[in-house]
Design an enzyme around this catalytic site. Structure first.
Site, PDB file in Angstrom:
ATOM      1  N   ASP A  82       7.695   1.756 -11.835  1.00 58.15           N
ATOM      2  CA  ASP A  82       6.521   2.395 -11.244  1.00 58.15           C
ATOM      3  C   ASP A  82       5.527   2.758 -12.347  1.00 58.15           C
ATOM      4  O   ASP A  82       5.874   3.455 -13.294  1.00 58.15           O
ATOM      5  CB  ASP A  82       6.970   3.655 -10.489  1.00 58.15           C
ATOM      6  CG  ASP A  82       5.870   4.248  -9.627  1.00 58.15           C
ATOM      7  OD1 ASP A  82       4.938   3.511  -9.246  1.00 58.15           O
ATOM      8  OD2 ASP A  82       5.948   5.455  -9.329  1.00 58.15           O
ATOM      9  N   GLU A 134      -2.683  -2.830  -9.929  1.00 55.73           N
ATOM     10  CA  GLU A 134      -3.388  -1.696  -9.325  1.00 55.73           C
ATOM     11  C   GLU A 134      -4.876  -1.752  -9.631  1.00 55.73           C
ATOM     12  O   GLU A 134      -5.292  -2.086 -10.745  1.00 55.73           O
ATOM     13  CB  GLU A 134      -2.824  -0.356  -9.813  1.00 55.73           C
ATOM     14  CG  GLU A 134      -3.527   0.845  -9.169  1.00 55.73           C
ATOM     15  CD  GLU A 134      -2.855   2.176  -9.457  1.00 55.73           C
ATOM     16  OE1 GLU A 134      -3.477   3.215  -9.166  1.00 55.73           O
ATOM     17  OE2 GLU A 134      -1.733   2.190  -9.969  1.00 55.73           O
ATOM     18  N   ASP A 232       7.862  10.153  -3.583  1.00 53.41           N
ATOM     19  CA  ASP A 232       8.569  10.854  -4.652  1.00 53.41           C
ATOM     20  C   ASP A 232       8.603  12.364  -4.394  1.00 53.41           C
ATOM     21  O   ASP A 232       9.657  12.973  -4.299  1.00 53.41           O
ATOM     22  CB  ASP A 232       7.905  10.558  -5.997  1.00 53.41           C
ATOM     23  CG  ASP A 232       8.639  11.190  -7.178  1.00 53.41           C
ATOM     24  OD1 ASP A 232       9.788  11.630  -7.012  1.00 53.41           O
ATOM     25  OD2 ASP A 232       8.062  11.252  -8.284  1.00 53.41           O
TER      26      ASP A 232
END
Length: 284
Positions: A82, A134, A232
């Site tokens: 991540d 991203e 998360d």
């Protein structure tokens, strides 16, 4: 079963119109909770390791736990980096055995982000590892910023089209109003922007910072093309609250297992609930 590529999971999600949950793992108990929840819901699942998790547990420990979890379950499990910070870190994770990596070049100018993402892709594709890129900046919630300032952080649809065309990336994380961490208010997602981006790119869309986003908003985002949803904070909240209850009830308790077992069970319930919201139950 060995670790699965994220791109394989997201292709199935694309065809089925659901999203796969990507849950951050920080220790053994959360790894166990992710798999237990996935088994209970018969769902595919993605374990994610953030920068914090890598610093805390170490890459080798994370890979060893994920591999063991995948080997002992019947549901598909992927291990994903991540917010990879550099080409070097992505290569380190690929060599260690991650089945997927994210290279976050969102702070770079578009041309540099494309160049960095392509560099990671060139290596990852050769060894069957999927890559997430991203565009846009996903920060914390700030109540005093103006609409125009907010818009500057969001993903530009035209840039998204260029980025996907030039890189060939497997999935794209976009900024449409979510934020990492705990929200100060209720987030408002820019659904028209999401719809426009999805009309221009033919790959799965990823939604970061999804803890605290209302369930109906998550479902609408999935309807419009989101195929990977990151969680998360909600896991941390449930985990720590359960452990805290044990200590509040017995301040002299010194057995970590008596604190961490209830925390693990609380995490399982949160993850199961998210899986149902994402529509991935019984999709293993």
């Amino acid at each position: 079963m060995s670790l699965t590529s994220v791109v394989e999971l997201l292709k199935k999600a694309e065809g089925g119109g659901y999203a796969v949950g990507a849950f951050n793992c920080n220790n053994m108990e959360i790894v166990q909770a992710i798999v237990a929840a996935a088994e209970a819901e018969n769902a595919p699942v993605i374990m994610q390791a953030s920068q914090g998790a890598i610093k805390y547990a170490g890459i080798d420990y994370i890979v060893a736990m994920a591999n063991l979890a995948a080997e002992r379950t019947h549901v598909p499990v992927a291990l994903h980096l991540d917010h990879g910070t550099s080409f070097e870190q992505c290569m380190q994770c690929i060599r260690a055995g991650f089945s997927s990596v994210m290279i976050d070049g969102s702070k770079l100018p578009l041309a540099e982000n494309i160049k960095l993402t392509k560099r990671v892709l060139d290596v990852a594709r050769a060894v069957g590892v999927s890559v997430e890129g991203e565009l846009g900046k996903i920060g914390g919630t700030e109540d005093d910023i103006t609409v125009s300032e907010r818009d500057a952080f969001f993903t530009d649809p035209g840039e998204a089209e260029t980025f996907v065309r030039e890189t060939g990336v497997d999935s794209l994380a976009i900024a449409i109003g979510t934020a990492h961490g705990q929200y100060k208010g209720i987030p408002e997602l820019d659904f028209p922007r999401l719809e426009k981006i999805k009309s221009l790119v033919n790959i799965p869309i990823v939604l970061h910072g999804s803890s605290g986003v209302p369930d109906d908003a998550i479902r609408e985002a999935i309807r419009l093309g989101v195929r990977k949803v990151n969680i998360d904070t909600n896991i941390r909240e449930a985990f720590t609250e359960a452990a805290r209850k044990v200590l509040d009830a017995n301040p002299r308790e010194i057995d970590p297992r008596k604190m961490l077992a209830p925390a693990r069970e609380a995490a399982v319930e949160v993850i199961r609930e998210k899986i149902r919201i994402f529509g991935s139950s019984n999709k293993a």
